[in-house]
Design a protein around this motif. Structure first.
Motif, PDB file in Angstrom:
ATOM      1  N   ARG A  15      16.505  30.030 -96.213  1.00  0.00           N
ATOM      2  CA  ARG A  15      17.139  29.033 -95.352  1.00  0.00           C
ATOM      3  C   ARG A  15      17.792  29.684 -94.135  1.00  0.00           C
ATOM      4  O   ARG A  15      18.481  30.690 -94.250  1.00  0.00           O
ATOM      5  CB  ARG A  15      18.181  28.257 -96.162  1.00  0.00           C
ATOM      6  CG  ARG A  15      18.858  27.148 -95.371  1.00  0.00           C
ATOM      7  CD  ARG A  15      19.783  26.339 -96.263  1.00  0.00           C
ATOM      8  NE  ARG A  15      20.892  27.118 -96.785  1.00  0.00           N
ATOM      9  CZ  ARG A  15      21.992  27.402 -96.081  1.00  0.00           C
ATOM     10  NH1 ARG A  15      22.098  27.011 -94.816  1.00  0.00           N
ATOM     11  NH2 ARG A  15      22.972  28.094 -96.630  1.00  0.00           N
ATOM     12  N   LYS A  16      17.562  29.087 -92.988  1.00  0.00           N
ATOM     13  CA  LYS A  16      18.143  29.625 -91.763  1.00  0.00           C
ATOM     14  C   LYS A  16      19.655  29.368 -91.736  1.00  0.00           C
ATOM     15  O   LYS A  16      20.112  28.321 -92.202  1.00  0.00           O
ATOM     16  CB  LYS A  16      17.517  28.952 -90.541  1.00  0.00           C
ATOM     17  CG  LYS A  16      16.035  29.151 -90.372  1.00  0.00           C
ATOM     18  CD  LYS A  16      15.558  28.373 -89.155  1.00  0.00           C
ATOM     19  CE  LYS A  16      14.046  28.469 -88.983  1.00  0.00           C
ATOM     20  NZ  LYS A  16      13.584  27.674 -87.812  1.00  0.00           N
ATOM     21  N   ARG A  18      22.832  27.852 -90.477  1.00  0.00           N
ATOM     22  CA  ARG A  18      22.987  26.587 -89.750  1.00  0.00           C
ATOM     23  C   ARG A  18      24.310  26.590 -88.986  1.00  0.00           C
ATOM     24  O   ARG A  18      25.382  26.701 -89.592  1.00  0.00           O
ATOM     25  CB  ARG A  18      22.932  25.415 -90.731  1.00  0.00           C
ATOM     26  CG  ARG A  18      22.708  24.072 -90.079  1.00  0.00           C
ATOM     27  CD  ARG A  18      22.127  23.095 -91.090  1.00  0.00           C
ATOM     28  NE  ARG A  18      21.672  21.894 -90.421  1.00  0.00           N
ATOM     29  CZ  ARG A  18      22.323  20.726 -90.452  1.00  0.00           C
ATOM     30  NH1 ARG A  18      23.446  20.617 -91.149  1.00  0.00           N
ATOM     31  NH2 ARG A  18      21.854  19.681 -89.805  1.00  0.00           N
ATOM     32  N   ASP A  45      14.354  30.942 -83.390  1.00  0.00           N
ATOM     33  CA  ASP A  45      13.601  30.557 -84.588  1.00  0.00           C
ATOM     34  C   ASP A  45      14.295  30.963 -85.879  1.00  0.00           C
ATOM     35  O   ASP A  45      13.973  30.444 -86.953  1.00  0.00           O
ATOM     36  CB  ASP A  45      12.196  31.176 -84.553  1.00  0.00           C
ATOM     37  CG  ASP A  45      11.268  30.467 -83.582  1.00  0.00           C
ATOM     38  OD1 ASP A  45      11.592  29.332 -83.165  1.00  0.00           O
ATOM     39  OD2 ASP A  45      10.225  31.051 -83.235  1.00  0.00           O
ATOM     40  N   ASP A  48      19.292  27.668 -87.239  1.00  0.00           N
ATOM     41  CA  ASP A  48      19.238  26.205 -87.209  1.00  0.00           C
ATOM     42  C   ASP A  48      20.447  25.739 -86.400  1.00  0.00           C
ATOM     43  O   ASP A  48      21.573  25.726 -86.900  1.00  0.00           O
ATOM     44  CB  ASP A  48      19.287  25.662 -88.646  1.00  0.00           C
ATOM     45  CG  ASP A  48      19.186  24.146 -88.695  1.00  0.00           C
ATOM     46  OD1 ASP A  48      19.003  23.518 -87.628  1.00  0.00           O
ATOM     47  OD2 ASP A  48      19.296  23.586 -89.806  1.00  0.00           O
ATOM     48  N   VAL A  50      22.567  23.000 -84.273  1.00  0.00           N
ATOM     49  CA  VAL A  50      22.821  21.567 -84.121  1.00  0.00           C
ATOM     50  C   VAL A  50      23.855  21.399 -83.015  1.00  0.00           C
ATOM     51  O   VAL A  50      24.942  21.984 -83.079  1.00  0.00           O
ATOM     52  CB  VAL A  50      23.335  20.943 -85.438  1.00  0.00           C
ATOM     53  CG1 VAL A  50      23.636  19.466 -85.247  1.00  0.00           C
ATOM     54  CG2 VAL A  50      22.326  21.165 -86.559  1.00  0.00           C
ATOM     55  N   GLN A 220      22.186  36.210 -92.801  1.00  0.00           N
ATOM     56  CA  GLN A 220      21.099  35.689 -93.632  1.00  0.00           C
ATOM     57  C   GLN A 220      21.170  36.289 -95.032  1.00  0.00           C
ATOM     58  O   GLN A 220      20.975  35.591 -96.036  1.00  0.00           O
ATOM     59  CB  GLN A 220      19.747  36.010 -92.996  1.00  0.00           C
ATOM     60  CG  GLN A 220      18.548  35.503 -93.781  1.00  0.00           C
ATOM     61  CD  GLN A 220      18.443  33.995 -93.762  1.00  0.00           C
ATOM     62  OE1 GLN A 220      18.127  33.425 -92.728  1.00  0.00           O
ATOM     63  NE2 GLN A 220      18.702  33.349 -94.888  1.00  0.00           N
TER      64      GLN A 220
END
Length: 228
Positions: A15-16, A18, A45, A48, A50, A220
């Motif tokens: 999962r990236k 976020r 890339d 994530d 937002v 990560q």
């Protein structure tokens, strides 16, 4: 069923990170999204991102007029000395409500006025003053950072020093670089990238790109270990 469980586990592992992205003073989420595209796609890339518009419509002239189209927004207002903030509690509630609805988020990415929030929120959350209904902010990325000049906010947000991993971008020609450098003092292990530009989201040269990728790799790894 075992293979499906393993597949879901691998997805969680990969999962990236976020990030909720908080734009600059009298700009917008759409403008910041454009600014972030200065970074290579290879970096974008891996994250994530937002983007959120600030809660208050611009109450004065925006410095990006003629460069980016309106509408423009601001997170909070302040006095001439920038030592007192107005509508700040409403701003914090607005961000938390968004995080409840659209989260969870691993970290915050803030530019300029947005960096005041991104830098302060981990400390405020630790003390139970803000973001009490959402998971802990684990990472921050600060671009054109600004240490708050509000004594009240600084006392609540920066003491004790902020322990979450942080990545800071500091421009040599930034008219607010002094406050960005001050901000480094209030993080336990800040990673700083210095660039030759001003108050902007900088492009990444080979050296800064390597630093950014190393930071992303570290967070990560932290996310993957916490998912185990």
């Amino acid at each position: 069923m075992l293979s499906l469980d393993m597949e879901n586990e691998n997805k969680n592992m990969e999962r990236k990170p976020r990030f909720l992205c908080l734009h600059g003073f009298r700009t917008s989420a759409e403008i910041m999204k454009t600014q972030m595209h200065k970074w290579p796609q290879s970096v974008l890339d891996k994250l994530d991102l937002v983007f959120l518009d600030a809660p208050f419509p611009c109450k004065g002239k925006s410095l990006v007029e003629g460069i980016f189209d309106p509408p423009y927004y601001e997170w909070f207002q302040f006095n001439e000395e920038t030592t007192e903030y107005y509508n700040f509690d409403e701003c914090l509630q607005y961000i938390e409500d968004f995080m409840i609805k659209h989260g969870p988020f691993d970290g915050l990415l803030g530019f300029s006025q947005g960096s005041v929030l991104a830098a302060a929120l981990p400390g405020l959350q630790e003390k139970g003053i803000a973001l009490t209904k959402v998971p802990k902010v684990k990472f921050v990325i600060i671009i054109a950072g600004i240490k708050s000049r509000s004594p009240l906010l600084a006392e609540k947000a920066y003491f004790p020093p902020i322990s979450c991993p942080s990545l800071h971008f500091l421009g040599e020609k930034d008219f607010l670089k002094h406050f960005g450098k001050q901000l480094l003092e209030y993080f336990v292990e800040p990673v700083a990238i210095y660039h030759s530009k001003g108050h902007t989201v900088p492009r990444l040269d080979d050296k800064s790109l390597n630093t950014v990728m190393n930071f992303i790799e570290k967070i990560q790894k932290d996310i993957s270990e916490n998912n185990e």
